[in-house]
Design a protein around this motif. Structure first.
Motif, PDB file in Angstrom:
ATOM      1  N   LYS A  96       0.815  -1.213   0.000  1.00  0.00           N
ATOM      2  CA  LYS A  96       0.000   0.000   0.000  1.00  0.00           C
ATOM      3  C   LYS A  96       0.847   1.260   0.000  1.00  0.00           C
ATOM      4  O   LYS A  96       0.322   2.366  -0.093  1.00  0.00           O
ATOM      5  N   ALA A  97       2.160   1.115   0.106  1.00  0.00           N
ATOM      6  CA  ALA A  97       3.055   2.262   0.212  1.00  0.00           C
ATOM      7  C   ALA A  97       3.223   2.974  -1.132  1.00  0.00           C
ATOM      8  O   ALA A  97       3.241   2.364  -2.187  1.00  0.00           O
TER       9      ALA A  97
ATOM     10  N   SER B 180      15.016   9.260  -8.410  1.00  0.00           N
ATOM     11  CA  SER B 180      14.913  10.557  -9.081  1.00  0.00           C
ATOM     12  C   SER B 180      13.762  11.396  -8.534  1.00  0.00           C
ATOM     13  O   SER B 180      13.331  12.360  -9.158  1.00  0.00           O
ATOM     14  N   ASP B 181      13.225  10.984  -7.382  1.00  0.00           N
ATOM     15  CA  ASP B 181      12.100  11.675  -6.740  1.00  0.00           C
ATOM     16  C   ASP B 181      10.821  11.623  -7.559  1.00  0.00           C
ATOM     17  O   ASP B 181       9.986  12.525  -7.506  1.00  0.00           O
ATOM     18  N   ASN B 182      10.652  10.553  -8.347  1.00  0.00           N
ATOM     19  CA  ASN B 182       9.426  10.344  -9.099  1.00  0.00           C
ATOM     20  C   ASN B 182       8.541   9.347  -8.362  1.00  0.00           C
ATOM     21  O   ASN B 182       9.036   8.386  -7.767  1.00  0.00           O
TER      22      ASN B 182
ATOM     23  N   VAL C   3      -1.560   4.474  -9.918  1.00  0.00           N
ATOM     24  CA  VAL C   3      -1.318   5.620  -9.056  1.00  0.00           C
ATOM     25  C   VAL C   3      -2.349   6.684  -9.388  1.00  0.00           C
ATOM     26  O   VAL C   3      -2.492   7.086 -10.536  1.00  0.00           O
ATOM     27  N   VAL C   4      -3.094   7.126  -8.390  1.00  0.00           N
ATOM     28  CA  VAL C   4      -4.116   8.153  -8.574  1.00  0.00           C
ATOM     29  C   VAL C   4      -3.770   9.325  -7.673  1.00  0.00           C
ATOM     30  O   VAL C   4      -3.541   9.150  -6.480  1.00  0.00           O
TER      31      VAL C   4
ATOM     32  N   ASP D 126       5.350  15.615 -14.773  1.00  0.00           N
ATOM     33  CA  ASP D 126       6.616  14.966 -15.099  1.00  0.00           C
ATOM     34  C   ASP D 126       7.209  14.234 -13.904  1.00  0.00           C
ATOM     35  O   ASP D 126       8.140  13.442 -14.039  1.00  0.00           O
ATOM     36  N   LYS D 127       6.650  14.423 -12.705  1.00  0.00           N
ATOM     37  CA  LYS D 127       7.100  13.707 -11.524  1.00  0.00           C
ATOM     38  C   LYS D 127       6.281  12.452 -11.277  1.00  0.00           C
ATOM     39  O   LYS D 127       6.572  11.667 -10.398  1.00  0.00           O
ATOM     40  N   ILE D 128       5.209  12.250 -12.038  1.00  0.00           N
ATOM     41  CA  ILE D 128       4.343  11.090 -11.851  1.00  0.00           C
ATOM     42  C   ILE D 128       4.426  10.208 -13.092  1.00  0.00           C
ATOM     43  O   ILE D 128       4.133  10.644 -14.195  1.00  0.00           O
ATOM     44  N   ASN D 129       4.864   8.963 -12.903  1.00  0.00           N
ATOM     45  CA  ASN D 129       4.959   8.005 -13.995  1.00  0.00           C
ATOM     46  C   ASN D 129       3.901   6.946 -13.813  1.00  0.00           C
ATOM     47  O   ASN D 129       3.683   6.462 -12.697  1.00  0.00           O
TER      48      ASN D 129
END
Length: 132
Positions: free
Chosen positions: A97-98, A104-106, A112-113, A126-129
């Motif tokens: 659940k983590a 790279s701090d992404n 992922v919502v 650009d930080k969310i893949n």
């Protein structure tokens, strides 16, 4: 109700068998589950002898009960373990659940919502893949 995650919450129980757990009080140096709040859910772990369980539970103040709402993992093939003797019950943050930042701090992973604004570090797309 709300999902509440708190630090240093640990109690014992003498409940036996599967099912709801009647909590018996905080261990020395820990908080009781009452900090979760009546009717709220939290992630929990149980250690009973060599058996263990991790799940999502619902805390009820009346009777100080933790209902095992959804077992995520356990030493009993993902089902509730059978408690025996005195067992330890504590709040945890399950690995499955983590949400974590990579090197790279992404934020990355499937499903992922993001439903909130994060202002301190100005999260951008650009930080969310999305691995999906």
């Amino acid at each position: 109700m709300a999902l509440i995650v708190k630090d240093r919450v640990q109690e014992t129980t003498t409940t036996t068998g599967p099912g709801n757990i009647t909590l018996a009080g905080a261990k020395d140096g820990f908080q009781s589950f009452s900090v979760i709040g009546d009717g709220n859910t939290t992630y929990y772990a149980i250690k009973s002898g060599n058996n263990w369980e991790v799940g999502l539970g619902t805390y009820t103040a009346s009777g100080t009960v933790l209902a095992r709402t959804n077992v995520l993992e356990s030493s009993n093939s993902g089902s509730e373990i059978t408690l025996a003797g005195t067992s330890d019950v504590f709040c945890t943050y399950p690995a499955e659940k983590a949400v974590a930042l990579d090197n790279s701090d992404n934020i990355s992973g499937s499903n992922v919502v993001v439903e909130a604004n994060i202002t301190n570090n100005a999260v951008t797309t650009d930080k969310i893949n999305n691995d999906a």
